[in-house]
Design an enzyme around this catalytic site. Structure first.
Site, mmCIF file in Angstrom:
data_model
loop_
_atom_site.group_PDB
_atom_site.id
_atom_site.type_symbol
_atom_site.label_atom_id
_atom_site.label_comp_id
_atom_site.label_asym_id
_atom_site.label_seq_id
_atom_site.Cartn_x
_atom_site.Cartn_y
_atom_site.Cartn_z
ATOM 1 N N CYS A 1 69.509 120.951 22.955
ATOM 2 C CA CYS A 1 69.136 122.019 23.872
ATOM 3 C C CYS A 1 69.752 121.802 25.243
ATOM 4 O O CYS A 1 69.614 120.743 25.844
ATOM 5 C CB CYS A 1 67.623 122.174 24.002
ATOM 6 N N ARG B 1 75.857 118.790 23.062
ATOM 7 C CA ARG B 1 74.494 118.364 22.754
ATOM 8 C C ARG B 1 74.029 118.878 21.397
ATOM 9 O O ARG B 1 73.037 118.393 20.865
ATOM 10 C CB ARG B 1 73.536 118.845 23.857
ATOM 11 N N TRP C 1 68.671 124.092 19.945
ATOM 12 C CA TRP C 1 68.715 123.349 18.682
ATOM 13 C C TRP C 1 67.358 123.548 18.025
ATOM 14 O O TRP C 1 66.330 123.132 18.561
ATOM 15 C CB TRP C 1 68.991 121.875 18.949
ATOM 16 N N ASN D 1 63.651 122.549 26.738
ATOM 17 C CA ASN D 1 64.159 121.461 25.906
ATOM 18 C C ASN D 1 62.976 120.557 25.598
ATOM 19 O O ASN D 1 62.366 120.005 26.510
ATOM 20 C CB ASN D 1 65.251 120.689 26.653
ATOM 21 N N GLY D 2 62.625 120.403 24.315
ATOM 22 C CA GLY D 2 61.494 119.549 23.958
ATOM 23 C C GLY D 2 60.627 120.168 22.888
ATOM 24 O O GLY D 2 61.021 121.118 22.196
ATOM 25 N N GLU E 1 77.979 101.497 10.100
ATOM 26 C CA GLU E 1 78.575 102.517 10.960
ATOM 27 C C GLU E 1 79.542 103.387 10.165
ATOM 28 O O GLU E 1 79.560 104.624 10.317
ATOM 29 C CB GLU E 1 79.288 101.843 12.136
ATOM 30 N N LYS F 1 78.995 107.420 9.744
ATOM 31 C CA LYS F 1 79.978 108.422 10.153
ATOM 32 C C LYS F 1 80.346 109.335 8.991
ATOM 33 O O LYS F 1 80.473 110.551 9.152
ATOM 34 C CB LYS F 1 81.241 107.739 10.684
ATOM 35 N N GLU G 1 77.505 111.731 8.358
ATOM 36 C CA GLU G 1 77.296 112.682 9.457
ATOM 37 C C GLU G 1 78.246 113.862 9.397
ATOM 38 O O GLU G 1 77.829 115.008 9.610
ATOM 39 C CB GLU G 1 77.504 111.975 10.803
ATOM 40 N N HIS H 1 71.721 92.287 -5.517
ATOM 41 C CA HIS H 1 70.288 92.518 -5.416
ATOM 42 C C HIS H 1 69.931 93.993 -5.524
ATOM 43 O O HIS H 1 68.908 94.426 -4.991
ATOM 44 C CB HIS H 1 69.758 91.924 -4.104
ATOM 45 N N LYS I 1 73.874 115.984 19.757
ATOM 46 C CA LYS I 1 74.508 114.839 20.403
ATOM 47 C C LYS I 1 73.482 113.933 21.054
ATOM 48 O O LYS I 1 73.525 112.717 20.916
ATOM 49 C CB LYS I 1 75.515 115.334 21.445
#
Length: 607
Positions: free
Chosen positions: A2, A27, A74, A98-99, A479, A483, A486, A502, A602
């Site tokens: 947002c 964002r 968002w 925003n929130g 990582e 990626k 995502e 395992h 973001k």
């Protein structure tokens, strides 16, 4: 997550607010809108999807007015539709938010019983309807806003526009960051300095719990009890130039190619090339007496923190925990007297990490932030901050900010090791020399882009991918998997190579690529043994290694990408780059939205 902009201006507000929202696209968002005062009336333009849709709506139906608020949303409560897009408004008041308002359902039931008519599914409209009712009862805006804020539970940054009041904006903060900008006969509001950079470089940040009244000539900051407070105005060094892609197809591609420069700039902040010594200005603790460190972060920043744990324990010999902030904030871990906490964040506004920071400080831990934004909440709330020099990172998937965080953590490990006497001057100089080679080696890896792109053609066919690494490369395997998930939407997992037997080895077949991070070094033979077990079961081994490792791995791996030979200390920083490049090329082949992948933001500024 947002974006908020607002203007009390001398020129039309809509074009300037639209530019501010473009600067906040990084964002993440799925709808957008603006509201201004036109002859004292609140008028809005809203659109589902990207800002181009809002721009088209404004071209078809222009929005005049000198005072206004804007928003990129968002979706949380209610789908990403035009009716749920902000600003939400009645005839009396409009708001952007925003929130999350946690008690919105209770308030909504109360307000509907009082006759308020809702037109969206959002929690934000509850605040608008509550204010509308208070205004209808005769309260002026300056009284209605604090009265409404006292009813809210949750996290919010908000801006309010009032019918008939072109001289007034009211803003409030409880959690997510919010900044006020100063102009000549104008005032502005935005999430951060980046949003306000084209308009002003003089800003003040609201403290948690503040609300503020903006007029054309200034601002009054208030606490929730109505007492006037002072918030320092500071000069921001964020560039007013709108970040562009240059000759690259995507922001992520551009940012990947900025690795060498970012790594060099960040290293220069903390290293003296002549002495090969590390300087860590203003640490809020004495490394020589530190009993324990808690590192906490979210997402890729947490994985950087995991690498930092390996380094700090090995070279500074300080016990170190790395904990996901969303878990740490709800646990009651034993924390030693005189202990320290390290928060890692690109934005410095991550809600869970901020909450963990507050808990850790309340528990007596000295707080050090590793952040990319010096004006961020995390930098300001910590006892001290070490800055990355990554510049604006627009792509949602963190790339250059991640390697910059690793560089700072590496310098921190060297500096603390020297301060404690666990690292000799000679050993420290050797590790620093290894870091000095990293920017050049990063450029060499980018020169292998076509080879990594070729590998991506094989990975793009898979439904599932495994990434393996040992030691400090285990978090880099995670990582790589993160990626890939995502931005390409391929299921991927990162594992410690020794954990294969395992459980994960059950997943191995001819359709599952196994991406190995396997440079030569102390753990190489162990890693090779794990990979041979996977290959024996039909696994398709695709390895990133160095020249020495390649001689062994070519005996059974399907693909081997040879990276520069480096000291094991520097290997995690460099191996992060090819796994990020691999994810990028796979996503391009899959045709996904690389810079703004679905469902992601973001900066995650709400829980």
């Amino acid at each position: 997550m947002c974006g908020i902009v607002g203007v009390i201006g001398l020129a039309p507000a809509a074009p300037r607010m639209l530019e501010g929202l473009r600067r906040l696209e990084y964002r993440g968002y799925d709808s957008a809108g603006l509201a201004t005062l036109v002859d004292g009336r609140i008028e809005r333009r809203r659109a589902e999807g990207k800002l181009g849709n809002l721009a088209a709506a404004l071209e078809a139906n222009p929005l005049p007015g000198l005072t206004g608020i804007g928003h990129t949303r968002w979706a949380t409560h209610g789908g990403p539709t035009e009716r749920n897009a902000h600003p939400h408004a009645t005839a009396r008041v409009a708001a952007v938010h925003n929130g999350i308002i946690e008690n919105f359902s209770t308030l909504r039931a109360e307000l509907e019983a009082a006759g308020q008519v809702f037109t969206s599914d959002t929690d934000t409209e509850t605040v608008v309807q509550l204010l509308d009712l208070l205004l209808a009862q005769g309260m002026p805006p300056e009284e209605a806003v604090p009265a409404a804020l006292k009813r809210l539970h949750g996290a919010f940054a908000m801006a309010f526009l009032f019918a008939g009041r072109p001289d007034l904006l009211i803003v409030a903060r409880h959690g997510p960051a919010l900044a006020v900008g100063y102009g000549e006969g104008e005032m502005y509001v935005g999430n951060d300095a980046l949003a306000l950079a084209p308009l002003t470089n003089r800003i003040s940040y609201l403290d948690d719990g503040d609300w503020a009244v903006l007029s054309p000539n200034g601002v009054r900051f208030m606490d929730l009890d109505g007492h006037q407070v002072t918030r320092e105005a500071k000069a921001s060094h964020v560039s007013g130039a709108l970040t562009g892609k240059g000759n690259h197809r995507h922001f992520m591609e551009k940012e990947l190619h900025e690795h060498p420069g970012v790594l060099g700039d960040t290293l220069r902040q903390y290293m003296d090339p002549a002495s090969r010594g590390v300087t860590l200005p203003g640490l809020p603790f004495d490394p020589a007496t530190l009993p324990r460190i808690t590192i906490t972060a979210c997402g890729s920043a947490f994985l950087a923190g995991m690498v930092g744990k390996y380094w700090i324990e090995e070279y500074a010999r300080i016990p170190c925990d790395a904990d996901v902030a969303s878990e740490l904030r709800y646990r009651d871990p034993p924390l030693p007297v005189g202990g320290a906490a390290i928060m890692v964040s690109q934005s410095g506004e991550t809600a869970d990490t901020l909450a963990a920071l507050k808990m850790l400080r309340e528990r007596g831990q000295a707080a050090l932030a590793i952040v990319n934004v010096p004006e961020s909440s995390m930098a300001r709330l910590s006892n001290a901050a070490l800055l990355t020099v990554a510049g604006p990172e627009i792509g949602v998937a963190s790339t250059k900010a991640f390697t910059a965080q690793l560089m700072v953590l590496a310098c921190l490990a060297i500096g603390m090791g020297r301060a404690r006497g666990t690292l000799s001057a000679e050993a420290g100089a050797m590790l620093t020399a290894a870091l000095m080679e990293v920017p050049e080696h990063a450029a060499e890896i980018l020169d292998r882009d076509e080879e990594i792109q070729s590998l991506a053609h094989e990975v793009a066919k898979a439904r599932d991918v495994l990434f393996l690494g040992r030691g400090s490369l285990f978090p880099i395997a995670m990582e790589g998997a993160l990626k890939l998930k995502e931005i390409s939407y391929i299921h991927a997992e990162g594992y410690a190579a020794g954990e294969m037997k395992h459980g994960p080895i059950a997943l191995i077949d001819a359709d599952v690529p196994v991406i190995a991070l396997a440079p030569s070094g102390p753990l190489f033979e162990k890693t090779v043994s794990n990979l041979q077990e996977a290959a024996a079961r039909g696994g398709r081994i695709m390895a990133f290694t160095d020249e020495a490792g390649a001689h062994v791995l070519r005996g059974f791996a399907e693909r081997v990408v040879v990276l520069p030979t480096v000291h094991p200390f520097a290997a995690p920083i460099l191996h992060a780059i090819p796994v990020q490049l691999l994810a990028y090329h796979v996503a391009v082949l899959k045709g996904t939205d690389v810079d703004q992948p679905r469902n992601l933001a973001k900066s995650v500024t709400v829980e």
